[in-house]
Design a protein around this motif. Structure first.
Motif, PDB file in Angstrom:
ATOM      1  N   LYS A   1       0.434  -1.686   0.226  1.00 46.96           N
ATOM      2  CA  LYS A   1       0.238   0.298   0.030  1.00 46.96           C
ATOM      3  C   LYS A   1       0.940   1.405   0.042  1.00 46.96           C
ATOM      4  N   LYS A   2       1.851   0.875   0.605  1.00 51.95           N
ATOM      5  CA  LYS A   2       2.637   2.379   0.605  1.00 51.95           C
ATOM      6  C   LYS A   2       3.556   2.612   0.111  1.00 51.95           C
ATOM      7  N   ASN A   3       3.881   1.800  -1.002  1.00 52.25           N
ATOM      8  CA  ASN A   3       4.474   2.239  -2.546  1.00 52.25           C
ATOM      9  C   ASN A   3       3.150   2.455  -3.456  1.00 52.25           C
ATOM     10  N   LEU A   4       2.244   1.433  -3.744  1.00 48.52           N
ATOM     11  CA  LEU A   4       1.052   2.549  -4.893  1.00 48.52           C
ATOM     12  C   LEU A   4       0.771   3.739  -3.933  1.00 48.52           C
ATOM     13  N   MET A   5       0.290   4.146  -2.636  1.00 44.87           N
ATOM     14  CA  MET A   5       0.568   5.262  -2.334  1.00 44.87           C
ATOM     15  C   MET A   5       1.568   6.636  -2.458  1.00 44.87           C
ATOM     16  N   GLU A   6       2.567   6.401  -3.033  1.00 43.35           N
ATOM     17  CA  GLU A   6       3.560   7.074  -2.752  1.00 43.35           C
ATOM     18  C   GLU A   6       2.719   7.299  -4.778  1.00 43.35           C
ATOM     19  N   GLU A   7       3.015   5.902  -5.319  1.00 42.20           N
ATOM     20  CA  GLU A   7       3.057   5.869  -6.679  1.00 42.20           C
ATOM     21  C   GLU A   7       1.293   7.217  -7.616  1.00 42.20           C
ATOM     22  N   LEU A   8       0.288   6.978  -6.610  1.00 40.82           N
ATOM     23  CA  LEU A   8      -0.541   7.715  -6.718  1.00 40.82           C
ATOM     24  C   LEU A   8      -0.569   8.678  -6.202  1.00 40.82           C
TER      25      LEU A   8
END
Length: 312
Positions: free
Chosen positions: A203-210
């Motif tokens: 989730k952390k990576n996804l959040m950063e990406e978004l």
């Protein structure tokens, strides 16, 4: 009603067969099997709705509303409760006007969802429908980490007859979005649809990406109207609800696309999502063809579920 709308309604009725068998046949047997409206009667309805994936919270609200109206209207026969139940379910799903504002504005649509839910397919179908409305559509292949996602989206872009902006597998999704925004501006696109990654287990990576993607759009395309759709697989029932909640933590979700409703007995999840999350289900998918993704109408959905005869 237009032929196209009528055709989709009959397909929706057909597509909801498994859900109907799961919920409605149970409800009907309660209405026909009870001679009095008592606590057991309400408990049976409660259990049937929960088993149909309407969720505990939504079910409680529906049954509470049913109890109240039965009392107010002095109803004595269980069979007379069916119409009230149908109306209560519709009321739970009422979020006011379901906006499709992005269709009428220069807009960017971000589409997220975990692998296997039908995300890329939904992007392709939506692109095809907007193109048929005379819109200039560009697709951005920003799901760069899933093997074959770019090829799959390219195939859909060909099928829908729209342009696609893509880079190599493994590229930075934000770089793809940057290129796609530049293309959308220079080619005067009406709608830019971005297929983005949905790795919820990270989730952390996804959040950063978004965040990075959103920053680029804010900076490079500030006037564009923004829509963020999350694609959920209807066959997963309450698990789809859990995914929606998690995506709400990482993105400002404006709508839900609910796929594979034709293959599930858990179609009641559409009721639960709108009622509990307060996010509109904007599209439902009931098949593989390009026009099997359609705008969601809560009235049509509940009428199809209970096979209420529809007026033209």
């Amino acid at each position: 009603m237009s032929e196209k709308k009528k055709g989709f309604f009959s397909r929706l009725v057909e597509g909801l067969t498994k859900t109907r068998d799961n919920i409605v046949s149970g409800i009907d047997s309660i209405f026909n099997g009870f001679s009095a409206i008592d606590d057991d009667f309400y408990e049976e309805i409660e259990e049937t709705l929960i088993m149909g994936d309407l969720g505990i919270q939504t079910t409680m609200a529906i049954v509470e509303d049913l109890r109240k109206k039965v009392k107010e209207q002095h109803i004595k026969e269980p069979a007379q409760c069916k119409e009230i139940l149908i109306e209560s379910i519709k009321e739970q799903m009422n979020l006011g006007e379901n906006a499709y504002e992005f269709e009428n504005r220069t807009s960017v649509v971000l589409v997220i969802g975990v692998n296997g839910v039908g995300k890329t397919t939904s992007v392709g179908k939506l692109a095809g429908q907007l193109k048929d409305q005379g819109k200039k559509v560009i697709l951005a292949a920003a799901d760069t980490f899933r093997a074959a996602a770019i090829e799959q989206l390219t195939e859909w872009s060909n099928r829908a007859g729209v342009e696609i902006i893509a880079q190599q597998e493994g590229s930075d999704p934000a770089a793809v979005i940057y290129d796609a925004v530049a293309a959308a501006k220079s080619r005067h696109a009406d709608v830019l649809i971005c297929d983005t990654a949905g790795r919820l287990h990270n989730k952390k990576n996804l959040m950063e990406e978004l965040k990075k993607i959103n920053r680029i759009i804010d900076k490079e395309y500030p006037d564009a109207y923004r829509e963020t759709l999350v694609v959920l697989d209807g066959t997963t029932g309450q698990n789809a609800m859990a995914q929606a909640r998690q995506f709400m933590e990482v993105a400002d979700i404006t709508g839900i696309v609910l796929t594979k409703l034709d293959g599930t007995a858990k179609g009641g999840i559409a009721v639960a999502i709108q009622s509990e999350l307060g996010i509109p289900v904007k599209y439902v998918g009931i098949g593989e063809k390009i026009d099997d993704l359609q705008k969601f109408d809560a009235n049509d959905f509940v009428n199809a579920l209970f096979q209420v005869k529809k007026e033209d």
